[in-house]
Design a protein around this motif. Structure first.
Motif, mmCIF file in Angstrom:
data_model
loop_
_atom_site.group_PDB
_atom_site.id
_atom_site.type_symbol
_atom_site.label_atom_id
_atom_site.label_comp_id
_atom_site.label_asym_id
_atom_site.label_seq_id
_atom_site.Cartn_x
_atom_site.Cartn_y
_atom_site.Cartn_z
ATOM 1 N N GLU A 66 57.690 30.385 19.786
ATOM 2 C CA GLU A 66 59.116 30.245 20.078
ATOM 3 C C GLU A 66 59.496 31.219 21.184
ATOM 4 O OE1 GLU A 66 61.093 28.205 18.084
ATOM 5 O OE2 GLU A 66 59.513 27.744 16.637
ATOM 6 N N PHE A 98 63.996 20.738 20.029
ATOM 7 C CA PHE A 98 65.112 20.179 19.274
ATOM 8 C C PHE A 98 66.174 19.700 20.243
ATOM 9 C CE2 PHE A 98 64.076 23.450 15.711
ATOM 10 C CZ PHE A 98 62.953 22.714 15.374
ATOM 11 N N LYS A 124 69.919 24.612 30.296
ATOM 12 C CA LYS A 124 69.972 23.723 29.126
ATOM 13 C C LYS A 124 71.242 22.866 29.110
ATOM 14 C CE LYS A 124 68.908 23.840 24.175
ATOM 15 N NZ LYS A 124 68.376 24.656 23.082
ATOM 16 N N HIS A 148 67.300 17.551 29.320
ATOM 17 C CA HIS A 148 66.854 17.976 27.988
ATOM 18 C C HIS A 148 66.404 16.753 27.167
ATOM 19 C CE1 HIS A 148 66.807 20.883 24.638
ATOM 20 N NE2 HIS A 148 67.252 19.886 23.882
ATOM 21 N N ARG A 181 69.158 23.477 9.838
ATOM 22 C CA ARG A 181 70.621 23.566 9.699
ATOM 23 C C ARG A 181 71.055 24.888 10.299
ATOM 24 N NH1 ARG A 181 72.647 22.039 3.659
ATOM 25 N NH2 ARG A 181 70.811 23.172 2.934
ATOM 26 N N LYS A 236 72.512 28.458 10.956
ATOM 27 C CA LYS A 236 72.510 29.621 10.056
ATOM 28 C C LYS A 236 73.254 30.788 10.688
ATOM 29 C CE LYS A 236 70.112 30.715 7.100
ATOM 30 N NZ LYS A 236 70.385 30.919 5.703
ATOM 31 N N ARG A 265 64.789 28.633 7.100
ATOM 32 C CA ARG A 265 66.258 28.635 7.166
ATOM 33 C C ARG A 265 66.802 28.220 5.803
ATOM 34 N NH1 ARG A 265 64.613 26.327 11.915
ATOM 35 N NH2 ARG A 265 65.530 27.023 13.877
ATOM 36 N N PHE A 299 67.615 33.764 13.512
ATOM 37 C CA PHE A 299 68.553 33.363 12.459
ATOM 38 C C PHE A 299 68.135 34.092 11.196
ATOM 39 C CE2 PHE A 299 65.176 30.178 12.830
ATOM 40 C CZ PHE A 299 64.617 30.215 11.561
HETATM 41 N N1 SAM Z 1 64.872 28.035 23.558
HETATM 42 C C1 SAM Z 1 64.224 26.823 23.260
HETATM 43 C C2 SAM Z 1 65.047 25.635 23.699
HETATM 44 O O1 SAM Z 1 65.830 25.783 24.597
HETATM 45 O O2 SAM Z 1 64.926 24.555 23.168
HETATM 46 C C3 SAM Z 1 63.821 26.611 21.827
HETATM 47 C C4 SAM Z 1 63.409 27.781 21.015
HETATM 48 S S1 SAM Z 1 64.632 28.279 19.907
HETATM 49 C C5 SAM Z 1 63.778 29.775 19.653
HETATM 50 C C6 SAM Z 1 64.365 27.252 18.472
HETATM 51 C C7 SAM Z 1 65.534 26.540 17.852
HETATM 52 O O3 SAM Z 1 66.274 27.401 17.003
HETATM 53 C C8 SAM Z 1 66.595 25.973 18.750
HETATM 54 O O4 SAM Z 1 66.188 24.769 19.339
HETATM 55 C C9 SAM Z 1 67.776 25.800 17.809
HETATM 56 O O5 SAM Z 1 67.849 24.500 17.280
HETATM 57 C C10 SAM Z 1 67.485 26.756 16.676
HETATM 58 N N2 SAM Z 1 68.587 27.716 16.486
HETATM 59 C C11 SAM Z 1 69.273 28.393 17.434
HETATM 60 N N3 SAM Z 1 70.265 29.095 16.860
HETATM 61 C C12 SAM Z 1 70.232 28.873 15.551
HETATM 62 C C13 SAM Z 1 71.013 29.314 14.432
HETATM 63 N N4 SAM Z 1 72.053 30.139 14.565
HETATM 64 N N5 SAM Z 1 70.668 28.861 13.187
HETATM 65 C C14 SAM Z 1 69.625 28.037 13.028
HETATM 66 N N6 SAM Z 1 68.853 27.590 14.033
HETATM 67 C C15 SAM Z 1 69.146 27.999 15.293
#
Ligand code: SAM
Length: 472
Positions: free
Chosen positions: A140, A199, A217, A223, A278, A280, A320, A361
């Motif tokens: 990640e 995602f 993004k 995307h 979900r 968080k 999560r 999270f």
């Molecule tokens: N930065 C990458 C991107 O732009 O797609 C993905 C890596 S990010 C570390 C992994 C995922 O964590 C994200 O795609 C998002 O869906 C999720 N995420 C971000 N903030 C979150 C939160 N507050 N609670 C739960 N999941 C979260």
């Protein structure tokens, strides 16, 4: 216009089609005869299109909902047996140039501790992960071309695959990084990644633009079309997902299935996995600020309906979620879970203190991997550390044909048992090992092919003698 063959995001995730689908689903949510017809069709285990699946999701007749849950459980059992694939996330860097309003990595967050692992630190983190027993990681990162360029990710993958500590090894590295170019996807493929995970966050374009106000993004189409570029770059296995809570879940559900239909139509193979995160709490993020949070019951219904709609697609749940929700979700479709996860950069070596929050999270399931493995076995599941398909080149449609031919029990089950055996010997607590050994004996009988079973028994004895890494 809706066109699943189009390469333009607005056509294959078409807003009018989603709205028409939601209207149709709403109009038919009490239509028992139609719902029964759709359930009958789903029993063929060939999946459902987004319209039909959306009717099941909307269905509010309790007895029919019960049938949907039961069918989801049966389909899961047919395709995946009792196996649950184990993995852990590894956070490499939380530098980020984006402005995602739900994510603590957003560029304007000045109080989160920014970190990026050096290659030496990666060695330490991966050694700690190997010592837990993990064989499969999901990398990640935040998006930052300067602090976290593709070269850094590639170098890190190389480092990870090269670490051999005691009997440990990371045998499959999945990657969850921001949408990128075909050229970069090709490089990731050459580096030997397993699944490319991205995602969508939300399929609702208007909301997407607001939730991602700044940074690369922000570009919804770039995307949304990322999976096509990844497949063009030679990556067979892609993992989709939405972040539930951002938009209306029924909209996301239809969008997710339309995305799967598009990939299948254009590339001949749908997503390898679907994740169901979900939103968080996290540093600077209050999940209640988002209006579309879903309760546990709705969450489980979504999982059951995804299972019924795309039977061959693996489904992932992370820490999560709580132990309780994870336990329920396993019954209706989840096939992969993480265990012992840390969501901070460097968190496996040095758990964070309160005022140094670099985590993505808050984790709701804080159990160790050993506790999760033991819990799964007590529930009758077989925790699997298998990575054989990808290493045997059974990716994309080749994996799907194995799945569709019902050969999973002759191939995946013995692989799961052999990798579980490795785990039990090398990493498990005495109590977990005891439960596991009995489980392996019992599960061996579920391998249908006698010859395969006896080869598996032979390998299990060899693992006992110190040999490792057998696979069918
Ligand atoms: N930065 C990458 C991107 O732009 O797609 C993905 C890596 S990010 C570390 C992994 C995922 O964590 C994200 O795609 C998002 O869906 C999720 N995420 C971000 N903030 C979150 C939160 N507050 N609670 C739960 N999941 C979260």
């Amino acid at each position: 216009m809706y066109d699943k063959f189009s390469m333009v995001a607005d056509d294959f995730i078409n807003d009018d089609e989603i709205k028409a689908t939601l209207k149709y689903a709403d109009e038919n949510k009490h239509n028992a005869s139609l719902i029964k017809e759709i359930i009958e069709e789903a029993k063929n285990r060939k999946g459902l299109d987004h319209r039909k699946a959306s009717v099941l999701l909307a269905c509010d007749i309790p007895e029919l909902n019960q049938e949907i849950y039961e069918l989801a459980g049966e389909i899961k059992k047919d395709f995946y047996g009792d196996r649950i694939v184990m993995f852990a996330p590894l956070y490499l860097s939380n530098y980020c140039v984006n402005g995602c309003v739900y994510c603590p990595y957003h560029a304007k967050n000045k109080h989160i501790a920014r970190k990026k692992l050096t290659q030496e630190e990666i060695v330490k983190e991966v050694t700690a992960l190997q010592d837990m027993g993990h064989k499969r990681l999901a990398l990640e990162t935040g998006e930052d071309p300067t602090n976290c360029p593709i070269e850094y990710v590639l170098e890190s993958i190389k480092t990870i695959y090269s670490i051999k500590h005691k009997n440990g090894a990371i045998r499959r590295v999945n990657v969850n990084i921001a949408a990128t170019t075909v050229e970069n996807y090709r490089k990731l493929k050459e580096a030997g990644i397993g699944t490319y995970i991205l995602f969508q966050e939300t399929y609702h374009k208007e909301s997407y633009l607001k939730l991602h106000p700044t940074g690369p993004k922000h570009d919804y189409n770039y995307h949304t079309e990322a999976m096509d570029r990844a497949m063009e770059g030679g990556i067979d296995d892609v993992g989709c997902g939405v972040l539930f809570g951002l938009e209306l879940y029924r909209y996301e559900f239809a969008g997710l299935l339309m995305h799967a239909e598009h990939l299948e139509a254009v590339h001949g193979v749908g997503p390898h996995t679907i994740s169901v995160p979900r939103i968080k709490h996290a540093d600077d993020i209050d999940p209640t600020a988002f209006d579309n949070g879903i309760d546990d019951e709705t969450f489980l219904k979504i999982i059951a309906c995804i299972r019924v709609a795309v039977p061959y697609t693996g489904m992932i749940i992370s820490t999560r979620e709580t132990k309780k929700v994870r336990g329920e979700a396993l019954k209706y479709g989840i096939s992969q879970i993480s265990g012992g996860s840390r969501t901070s950069v460097g968190g496996y070596v040095e758990p964070e203190n309160e005022d140094e929050n670099s985590a993505q999270f808050d984790v709701s399931d804080n159990r160790t991997l050993d506790e999760v493995v033991k819990w799964l076995m007590e529930l009758g599941y077989v925790p699997s550390f298998c990575t054989a398909c990808y290493r045997e080149g059974r990716t994309g449609d080749r994996f799907m044909s194995l799945c569709k031919a019902g050969q999973i029990h002759n191939c995946c089950l013995p692989n799961a048992l052999m990798t579980l055996k490795e785990y039990l010997i090398d990493y498990a607590s005495p109590e977990t090992r005891k439960i596991g050994e009995a489980l392996i004996e019992k599960q061996l009988l579920n391998i249908p092919n006698e010859k395969t079973r006896s080869v598996a028994e032979k390998h299990l004895a060899e693992i006992e003698e110190g040999k490792r890494d057998f696979r069918f």
